[in-house]
Scaffold this motif. Sequence first.
Motif, short mmCIF file in Angstrom:
data_model
loop_
_atom_site.label_atom_id
_atom_site.label_comp_id
_atom_site.label_asym_id
_atom_site.label_seq_id
_atom_site.Cartn_x
_atom_site.Cartn_y
_atom_site.Cartn_z
N ASN A 1 -1.63 7.73 -5.64
CA ASN A 1 -0.89 7.14 -6.77
C ASN A 1 0.59 7.23 -6.41
OD1 ASN A 1 -0.46 8.20 -10.25
ND2 ASN A 1 0.18 6.35 -9.21
N LEU A 2 1.11 6.18 -5.74
CA LEU A 2 2.41 6.30 -5.09
C LEU A 2 3.61 6.10 -5.99
CD1 LEU A 2 3.14 3.24 -2.76
CD2 LEU A 2 1.21 3.26 -4.32
N THR A 3 3.45 5.51 -7.16
CA THR A 3 4.56 5.39 -8.10
C THR A 3 3.99 5.01 -9.46
OG1 THR A 3 6.71 4.33 -8.55
CG2 THR A 3 5.03 2.96 -7.53
N ASN A 4 4.88 4.69 -10.41
CA ASN A 4 4.46 4.34 -11.76
C ASN A 4 5.42 3.27 -12.29
OD1 ASN A 4 4.14 4.60 -14.82
ND2 ASN A 4 2.59 6.05 -14.11
N THR A 5 4.91 2.33 -13.03
CA THR A 5 5.75 1.26 -13.55
C THR A 5 6.70 1.76 -14.64
OG1 THR A 5 4.06 0.62 -15.17
CG2 THR A 5 4.04 -0.52 -13.03
N LEU B 1 2.24 -3.04 3.00
CA LEU B 1 1.34 -2.41 2.03
C LEU B 1 1.24 -3.25 0.76
CD1 LEU B 1 -0.30 0.27 1.52
CD2 LEU B 1 1.66 0.99 0.14
N LEU B 2 0.03 -3.58 0.36
CA LEU B 2 -0.22 -4.27 -0.90
C LEU B 2 -0.65 -3.24 -1.95
CD1 LEU B 2 -2.20 -7.44 0.29
CD2 LEU B 2 0.27 -7.16 -0.06
N THR B 3 -0.18 -3.41 -3.17
CA THR B 3 -0.45 -2.43 -4.22
C THR B 3 -0.94 -3.10 -5.50
OG1 THR B 3 1.86 -2.52 -4.99
CG2 THR B 3 1.31 -0.84 -3.34
N ARG B 4 -1.46 -2.29 -6.40
CA ARG B 4 -1.87 -2.76 -7.72
C ARG B 4 -1.57 -1.67 -8.73
NH1 ARG B 4 -6.08 0.01 -9.52
NH2 ARG B 4 -7.39 1.15 -8.03
N ALA B 5 -1.32 -2.05 -9.97
CA ALA B 5 -1.06 -1.09 -11.04
C ALA B 5 -2.24 -1.11 -12.02
CB ALA B 5 0.23 -1.44 -11.77
N ASP B 6 -2.62 0.08 -12.50
CA ASP B 6 -3.69 0.12 -13.49
C ASP B 6 -3.11 -0.04 -14.89
OD1 ASP B 6 -2.65 2.58 -14.28
OD2 ASP B 6 -4.25 3.77 -13.39
N VAL C 1 0.40 3.15 -9.90
CA VAL C 1 0.34 2.18 -8.81
C VAL C 1 -0.39 2.79 -7.62
CG1 VAL C 1 1.66 0.71 -7.27
CG2 VAL C 1 2.48 1.13 -9.61
N TYR C 2 -1.35 2.04 -7.08
CA TYR C 2 -2.15 2.47 -5.94
C TYR C 2 -2.14 1.38 -4.86
CZ TYR C 2 -4.24 5.74 -9.32
OH TYR C 2 -4.45 6.71 -10.27
N PRO C 3 -2.43 1.74 -3.62
CA PRO C 3 -2.66 0.69 -2.62
C PRO C 3 -3.91 -0.09 -3.00
CG PRO C 3 -3.29 2.85 -1.75
CD PRO C 3 -2.59 3.10 -3.05
N SER D 1 2.72 13.76 -14.19
CA SER D 1 1.67 13.26 -13.32
C SER D 1 1.59 11.75 -13.48
CB SER D 1 0.32 13.91 -13.68
OG SER D 1 -0.03 13.60 -15.02
N GLY D 2 0.99 11.09 -12.51
CA GLY D 2 0.87 9.65 -12.58
C GLY D 2 1.75 8.91 -11.61
#
Length: 411
Positions: free
Chosen positions: A51-55, A89-94, A99-101, A373-374
């Motif tokens: 979980n490399l970052t957060n929006t 690297l392509l990522t997506r946010a839940d 944000v995850y790869p 966390s997150g």
Amino acid sequence: MSEPGVAIVGGGAAGLSAAIAAARLGAPVVVLETGTRVGRKILASGNGRCNLTNTAITPSAYNQPDFVAPVLEGYSCDVVLSFFGAMGLLTRADDEGRVYPVTGFAGSVLDVMRMECERLGVDVRYGFKAVAIREITDDATLEVRSEDGRTVRAAAVVVATGGGSLLGDLGHEIIDATPVLGPLRTQTGPIRGLSGVRVKCSASLLTEAGSSDSGRLIATERGEILFRDYGLSGIMIFDLSRYLEPGCVVSIDLFPDVDRPELVSVLEQRRDALAWRTAETFFAGMLHDRISRAILRAEGIAANAPVPALPCDVLAARLKDFRLEVTGRGDASQAQVTRGGASVAGFDPHTMASRCADGLFAAGEVLDVDGRSGGFNLHWAWASGIVAGQAGARWATTRGPERDVDSGMPK
């Protein structure tokens, strides 16, 4: 290397970010890594998904909001994702902004960073356990010494490894380490039999343990609690653990979307409609059966008590404020980060430069900075690493002496 260079102590998230940022500015870079490979913690983060970052990155999510603000202003979620996007690297946010790869594999994050280091000519030295940094006054360089006596000199050094002893020896104040973002130990009687039960709710950390009605509110979180034999776990509890003070209680609100008067009304209607039941089955369809037993036990209500006799106002109060005294932190090995390290007062928040030694910079967990966390802590590692790496490169290439970064130790 025949021109000024940057030595990065630590090959973790912050260290690799610093190395890439410095090398992109043209500085010769060497990474000094204790282990046999870089990025071990990256691989373990986010349960292996990274979980490399957060929006929702914001300074208020950290224990040092004023210090992190300048870094986050320049390196928001979008900017950090662009940093990784440039490496492929392509990522997506839940739905919660994490944000995850897109691969769902932490190794993808480490792979693109390692390949970028190789492309930029970053020299990675393994088995180099740094134990001291000293200033070399005759040529204004810094020397990093390993446990086995090897040394590396550089015009700029970025410390990006856990612990603070390296910085403490150079005059920085070191805050004792405390594990945070972990489970909490609580009194166990009220939650007997609940281990393994998960429930969506809100929880608040209050002062004045033992008080039934009062207590200063410290923090509130919302999400899922996991009951354990020793107390409470789950992401929500991990976040609350950052605010723990001596003598706290956790107040659990099992119905956060319903205020207390409305809940009383709901229970009264339920009591009238289900008058044929006993207390043991009164909450069936409304609460997990083991939680309902804990609520009744807390109020001293027998399982076979007739429903018409149930005190709805008392039960509503307990459902909205199920309190547990906190007896301490849970297993430190379960904590996601450690609070403590070098005091941020000793560093420039715009460059991560030391106020105690010229050419010295720090990034990541070596500083007394921790977040929710997150993805917040990894974001700080990337962002502070980039800032420190860029500042170190500028120092080395514009102000540092013409000095060989390598002291001749074998690769």
